[in-house]
Design a protein around this motif. Structure first.
Motif, PDB file in Angstrom:
ATOM      1  N   GLU A  57     -35.807  10.774 -28.493  1.00 42.74           N
ATOM      2  CA  GLU A  57     -36.275  10.080 -29.633  1.00 42.74           C
ATOM      3  C   GLU A  57     -35.479   9.034 -30.160  1.00 42.74           C
ATOM      4  O   GLU A  57     -36.009   7.939 -30.284  1.00 42.74           O
ATOM      5  CB  GLU A  57     -36.418  11.153 -30.759  1.00 42.74           C
ATOM      6  CG  GLU A  57     -37.056  10.323 -31.986  1.00 42.74           C
ATOM      7  CD  GLU A  57     -37.716  11.572 -32.961  1.00 42.74           C
ATOM      8  OE1 GLU A  57     -38.491  11.207 -33.643  1.00 42.74           O
ATOM      9  OE2 GLU A  57     -36.792  12.518 -33.203  1.00 42.74           O
ATOM     10  N   GLY A 104     -33.411  15.975 -32.175  1.00 42.84           N
ATOM     11  CA  GLY A 104     -34.822  15.696 -32.568  1.00 42.84           C
ATOM     12  C   GLY A 104     -35.633  16.078 -31.730  1.00 42.84           C
ATOM     13  O   GLY A 104     -36.905  15.946 -31.929  1.00 42.84           O
ATOM     14  N   THR A 158     -44.850  12.674 -38.111  1.00 41.74           N
ATOM     15  CA  THR A 158     -43.828  13.168 -36.887  1.00 41.74           C
ATOM     16  C   THR A 158     -44.700  14.600 -36.406  1.00 41.74           C
ATOM     17  O   THR A 158     -44.845  15.435 -37.137  1.00 41.74           O
ATOM     18  CB  THR A 158     -42.471  13.603 -37.488  1.00 41.74           C
ATOM     19  OG1 THR A 158     -41.999  12.607 -38.644  1.00 41.74           O
ATOM     20  CG2 THR A 158     -41.493  13.576 -36.397  1.00 41.74           C
ATOM     21  N   GLU A 174     -27.453  25.954 -32.345  1.00 38.50           N
ATOM     22  CA  GLU A 174     -26.334  25.039 -32.164  1.00 38.50           C
ATOM     23  C   GLU A 174     -24.924  25.739 -32.476  1.00 38.50           C
ATOM     24  O   GLU A 174     -24.211  25.177 -33.367  1.00 38.50           O
ATOM     25  CB  GLU A 174     -26.362  23.589 -32.551  1.00 38.50           C
ATOM     26  CG  GLU A 174     -27.618  23.161 -32.150  1.00 38.50           C
ATOM     27  CD  GLU A 174     -27.365  21.699 -31.550  1.00 38.50           C
ATOM     28  OE1 GLU A 174     -26.065  21.288 -31.095  1.00 38.50           O
ATOM     29  OE2 GLU A 174     -28.362  21.088 -31.344  1.00 38.50           O
ATOM     30  N   LYS A 216     -35.828  21.849 -31.442  1.00 43.55           N
ATOM     31  CA  LYS A 216     -35.205  22.948 -31.345  1.00 43.55           C
ATOM     32  C   LYS A 216     -35.120  24.003 -32.752  1.00 43.55           C
ATOM     33  O   LYS A 216     -35.586  25.030 -32.674  1.00 43.55           O
ATOM     34  CB  LYS A 216     -33.671  22.795 -30.645  1.00 43.55           C
ATOM     35  CG  LYS A 216     -33.740  22.183 -29.657  1.00 43.55           C
ATOM     36  CD  LYS A 216     -32.308  21.878 -28.978  1.00 43.55           C
ATOM     37  CE  LYS A 216     -31.537  21.140 -29.724  1.00 43.55           C
ATOM     38  NZ  LYS A 216     -31.620  19.559 -29.776  1.00 43.55           N
ATOM     39  N   SER A 217     -34.426  23.410 -33.856  1.00 43.23           N
ATOM     40  CA  SER A 217     -34.317  23.886 -35.103  1.00 43.23           C
ATOM     41  C   SER A 217     -35.839  24.049 -35.779  1.00 43.23           C
ATOM     42  O   SER A 217     -35.946  25.437 -36.249  1.00 43.23           O
ATOM     43  CB  SER A 217     -33.522  23.081 -35.815  1.00 43.23           C
ATOM     44  OG  SER A 217     -32.254  22.627 -35.272  1.00 43.23           O
ATOM     45  N   HIS A 227     -27.856  20.610 -27.178  1.00 43.88           N
ATOM     46  CA  HIS A 227     -28.188  19.654 -26.803  1.00 43.88           C
ATOM     47  C   HIS A 227     -27.404  19.301 -25.726  1.00 43.88           C
ATOM     48  O   HIS A 227     -27.214  18.055 -25.021  1.00 43.88           O
ATOM     49  CB  HIS A 227     -28.143  18.448 -27.798  1.00 43.88           C
ATOM     50  CG  HIS A 227     -27.156  18.222 -28.639  1.00 43.88           C
ATOM     51  ND1 HIS A 227     -26.839  18.819 -29.799  1.00 43.88           N
ATOM     52  CD2 HIS A 227     -25.923  17.304 -28.272  1.00 43.88           C
ATOM     53  CE1 HIS A 227     -25.486  18.349 -30.049  1.00 43.88           C
ATOM     54  NE2 HIS A 227     -25.069  17.537 -28.979  1.00 43.88           N
TER      55      HIS A 227
HETATM   56  N1  LIG Z   1     -38.586  19.240 -42.988  1.00 43.26           N
HETATM   57  C1  LIG Z   1     -38.739  18.048 -42.246  1.00 43.26           C
HETATM   58  N2  LIG Z   1     -39.546  17.231 -42.782  1.00 43.26           N
HETATM   59  C2  LIG Z   1     -39.805  16.390 -41.929  1.00 43.26           C
HETATM   60  N3  LIG Z   1     -39.425  15.903 -40.482  1.00 43.26           N
HETATM   61  C3  LIG Z   1     -38.696  16.894 -39.990  1.00 43.26           C
HETATM   62  C4  LIG Z   1     -38.496  17.995 -40.777  1.00 43.26           C
HETATM   63  N4  LIG Z   1     -37.601  18.845 -39.902  1.00 43.26           N
HETATM   64  C5  LIG Z   1     -37.346  18.249 -38.650  1.00 43.26           C
HETATM   65  N5  LIG Z   1     -38.297  17.184 -39.047  1.00 43.26           N
HETATM   66  C6  LIG Z   1     -38.285  16.043 -37.624  1.00 43.26           C
HETATM   67  O1  LIG Z   1     -38.771  17.044 -36.626  1.00 43.26           O
HETATM   68  C7  LIG Z   1     -38.234  16.344 -35.356  1.00 43.26           C
HETATM   69  C8  LIG Z   1     -37.501  17.454 -34.641  1.00 43.26           C
HETATM   70  O2  LIG Z   1     -36.604  18.090 -35.438  1.00 43.26           O
HETATM   71  P1  LIG Z   1     -35.552  19.206 -35.255  1.00 43.26           P
HETATM   72  O3  LIG Z   1     -34.401  19.276 -36.246  1.00 43.26           O
HETATM   73  O4  LIG Z   1     -36.306  20.265 -34.984  1.00 43.26           O
HETATM   74  O5  LIG Z   1     -34.686  18.582 -33.845  1.00 43.26           O
HETATM   75  P2  LIG Z   1     -33.607  19.408 -33.159  1.00 43.26           P
HETATM   76  O6  LIG Z   1     -34.116  19.564 -31.779  1.00 43.26           O
HETATM   77  O7  LIG Z   1     -33.055  20.669 -33.934  1.00 43.26           O
HETATM   78  O8  LIG Z   1     -32.517  18.260 -33.209  1.00 43.26           O
HETATM   79  P3  LIG Z   1     -30.693  18.329 -33.147  1.00 43.26           P
HETATM   80  O9  LIG Z   1     -30.263  18.522 -31.956  1.00 43.26           O
HETATM   81  O10 LIG Z   1     -30.600  16.808 -33.727  1.00 43.26           O
HETATM   82  O11 LIG Z   1     -30.561  19.245 -34.253  1.00 43.26           O
HETATM   83  C9  LIG Z   1     -37.346  15.376 -35.833  1.00 43.26           C
HETATM   84  O12 LIG Z   1     -38.120  14.152 -35.631  1.00 43.26           O
HETATM   85  C10 LIG Z   1     -37.204  15.357 -37.243  1.00 43.26           C
HETATM   86  O13 LIG Z   1     -36.657  14.293 -37.998  1.00 43.26           O
END
Ligand SMILES: Nc1ncnc2c1ncn2[C@@H]1O[C@H](COP(=O)(O)OP(=O)(O)OP(=O)(O)O)[C@@H](O)[C@H]1O
Ligand SMILES: [Mg+2]
Lengths: 312, 252
Positions: free
Chosen positions: A295, A37, A14, A153, A40-41, A185
């Motif tokens: 995604e 996904g 990923t 969030e 952001k986090s 989001h």
């Molecule tokens: N520790 C990890 N190991 C493997 N994949 C990860 C990990 N952390 C995040 N991902 C993947 O990275 C991508 C981005 O995840 P992230 O949590 O940063 O998105 P987000 O924008 O915060 O989403 P959300 O709105 O759902 O919180 C996703 O496909 C997630 O599955």
């Protein structure tokens, strides 16, 4: 100021964050917007030195997080309100954080008061409701009176009252001249909270501009026109720089307003059956922007449902 | 110093360390009371006999030390920790120091408490610490629990999950080392160098002094007692270094 430079994070196959560069300025709330996904986090974890970037870097006032001497006094963050030991009291949780960055312990009472948790300070954090946990997280972020604040969030799962409280809080922090980055989001939520937007999808930067510009551009007005002489109308419009799109038996025109189209039709004796201005909606705009970069499509549908709900 | 204070607050502001400390003390002192109280004559109670509950206390101390790390991973407070103290090495070294000190003090109190309760229950038994071996057996307990805690913290950092880390540690220290002896031909040679076996050597000294079923078991190590302690300490430090390097490299 926060600066991301070519920030990239790969987890196995990923690509969570892909060559992301943007800056966050002090004195206003910057919304960090993207569908589930989008990364952001992950980006925020890299800013805090928790995850190591695959390449690129994140800088806080020109420094890497790991170079900050007392980081809690420079940058406060709430990434997840549940990151607290459930059997530790709110007070003890904040106390060890304060001690670690040489923040006077009296500050613990101050921030507890600020977020309205004084009455439950000695209670175990595991028994807190989501709203209370969120407030405890904010207290932790504010502990070192930092210039820079990150919130991931923060309104997720809160009731309207809680959401309003957080929104006002963010504005106050920005008005005090701090740098505030808030992820979400929900465009509708961000349009009320943030003055500046950083929009990402699939780990890539889609846009960075002021919320006003973003919404203005995103909700560009169009005019729906129906005419029995559609082909003649089409020829007329083709002579202008308006953009045309078919919608069943109607034409959707952008770039001209209803008055201009109506006058042009009258001057050329074209009969119109309908001439109606259409307003684009925020959720359409957001979907258009992030459309190819979503995604999980099931989650997108949920996002849209939520957007629609909030707008009502 | 600041970081030590932080880890002290974290350790003592939840309940499980208090439970573990109470349990370790109760087990060790309780067994000493049971064994010495039920002895037929004062002559049956010796210094090694009073330390009967040692392995139980050690097991609980291993759990305490492991939990101090794995609960941080479980509840993600490790991220808050690294946020507050971005130097992961400093943060984890401080935690190791505090947990090892607490474990060392706890082991010492438990060992002397066991001796004390036996003295109370069998006033006529000869329980004075007359020899270097007697002293080592009782006062040395704290040193072994100190380094055992270092091993447990390291394993906790490496495995991160409470259940996994605790079972690895207990299964290894209580069962696996002994089973190695069953390997034909080389089993005994390997067993001789396994760390917990060597640690027992420090406590029990020469095998002819040790009483096999009581207290820390007799050891098959041939090192001198102090060399045995140095070996065990060295093992714990190597484990800790591996854990520190690993923690620094991976995502929190
Ligand atoms: N520790 C990890 N190991 C493997 N994949 C990860 C990990 N952390 C995040 N991902 C993947 O990275 C991508 C981005 O995840 P992230 O949590 O940063 O998105 P987000 O924008 O915060 O989403 P959300 O709105 O759902 O919180 C996703 O496909 C997630 O599955
Ligand atoms: Mg997220």
């Amino acid at each position: 100021m926060i600066e991301a430079r070519g920030l990239t994070k790969r987890y196995g196959k990923t690509l969570a964050v892909n060559d992301l560069s943007f800056t966050v300025q002090p004195g206003r709330v910057t919304g960090f917007l993207g569908p589930n996904g989008a990364g952001k986090s992950t980006t925020m974890r890299m800013m805090l030195g928790l995850d190591n970037p695959t390449s690129g870097e994140a800088l806080i006032d020109g420094k890497h997080y790991r170079e900050l001497r007392h980081p809690l006094r420079k940058i406060g963050a709430l990434l997840d309100a549940k990151w607290v030991h459930p059997n530790r009291s709110a007070y003890a949780h904040l106390r060890w954080m304060a001690v670690s960055n040489k923040i006077p312990v009296s500050r613990v009472d101050e921030v507890l008061d600020l977020v309205g948790l004084t009455a439950v300070a000695k209670k175990r954090a595991g028994g807190f409701s989501l709203g209370m946990s969120q407030r405890l997280g904010i207290a932790g972020a504010l502990l070192g009176d930092p210039e820079v604040l990150l919130f991931d969030e923060p309104v997720n799962g809160l009731d309207p009252e809680g959401i309003l409280w957080i929104r006002k809080f963010m504005h106050r922090l920005a008005d005090e001249g701090r740098t505030v980055l808030v992820s979400s989001h929900l465009l509708s939520e961000m349009s009320l909270t943030a003055q500046e937007l950083v929009v990402i999808g699939r780990g890539r930067l889609i846009a960075q501009r002021s919320t006003e510009d973003f919404i203005h551009a995103a909700t560009e007005n169009t005019v729906k026109v129906r005419s029995p002489q559609a082909s003649k109308l089409r020829d007329l419009l083709a002579g202008t720089d308006a953009a045309l799109r078919d919608d069943a038996d109607a034409l959707i025109v952008s770039g001209l307003d209803a008055a201009q189209i109506g006058e042009m039709a009258a001057a050329n004796q074209v009969v119109l059956h309908e001439l109606s201005p259409q307003r684009g909606s925020l959720e359409e705009a957001f979907m258009q922007l992030t459309g190819d970069s979503v995604e999980y499509h099931t989650e997108l549908t949920e996002t849209v449902d939520q957007l629609v709900d909030v707008n009502r | 110093m600041t970081l030590l204070a932080v880890e002290r607050i974290k350790l003592f502001s939840t309940r499980s360390p208090w439970w573990c400390m109470g349990l370790a003390l109760t087990l060790m002192v309780g067994f000493a009371a049971l064994v010495s109280g039920s002895a037929d004559s004062a002559g049956d109670v010796s210094v090694p006999v009073t330390q009967f509950g040692y392995s139980f206390a050690l097991a609980v101390i291993l759990v305490l030390a492991t939990l101090s790390v794995t609960t941080e991973y479980r509840f993600n407070t490790i991220r808050t920790t690294f946020q507050a103290v971005p130097s992961r090495t400093s943060a984890l070294l401080a935690k190791t120091t505090v947990v090892a000190l607490v474990s060392g003090v706890l082991g010492t109190i438990a060992a002397f408490g066991s001796l004390g309760v036996a003295m109370l229950l069998q006033p006529d038994a000869s329980l004075a610490l007359n020899s270097e071996a007697d002293w080592r057996q009782v006062a040395g307990t704290g040193l072994v629990t100190f380094f055992a805690a270092v091993v447990a913290v390291a394993v906790g950092v490496l495995i991160r999950h409470t259940a996994g880390a605790v079972s690895v540690l207990l299964a290894y220290s209580l069962v696996a080392e002994g089973l190695v002896q069953l390997i034909p031909r080389v089993g005994d040679d390997i067993h001789q160098w396994l760390p917990f076996n060597v640690a027992n050597r420090f406590l029990t000294g020469n095998p002819d002094v040790a009483v096999v079923f009581e207290g820390p078991g007799a050891s098959t190590s041939t090192l001198s007692p102090w060399a045995a302690l140095a070996y065990f300490a060295g093992f714990s430090i190597v484990m800790l270094l591996i854990a520190l390097v690993t923690a620094k490299r991976r995502d929190a």
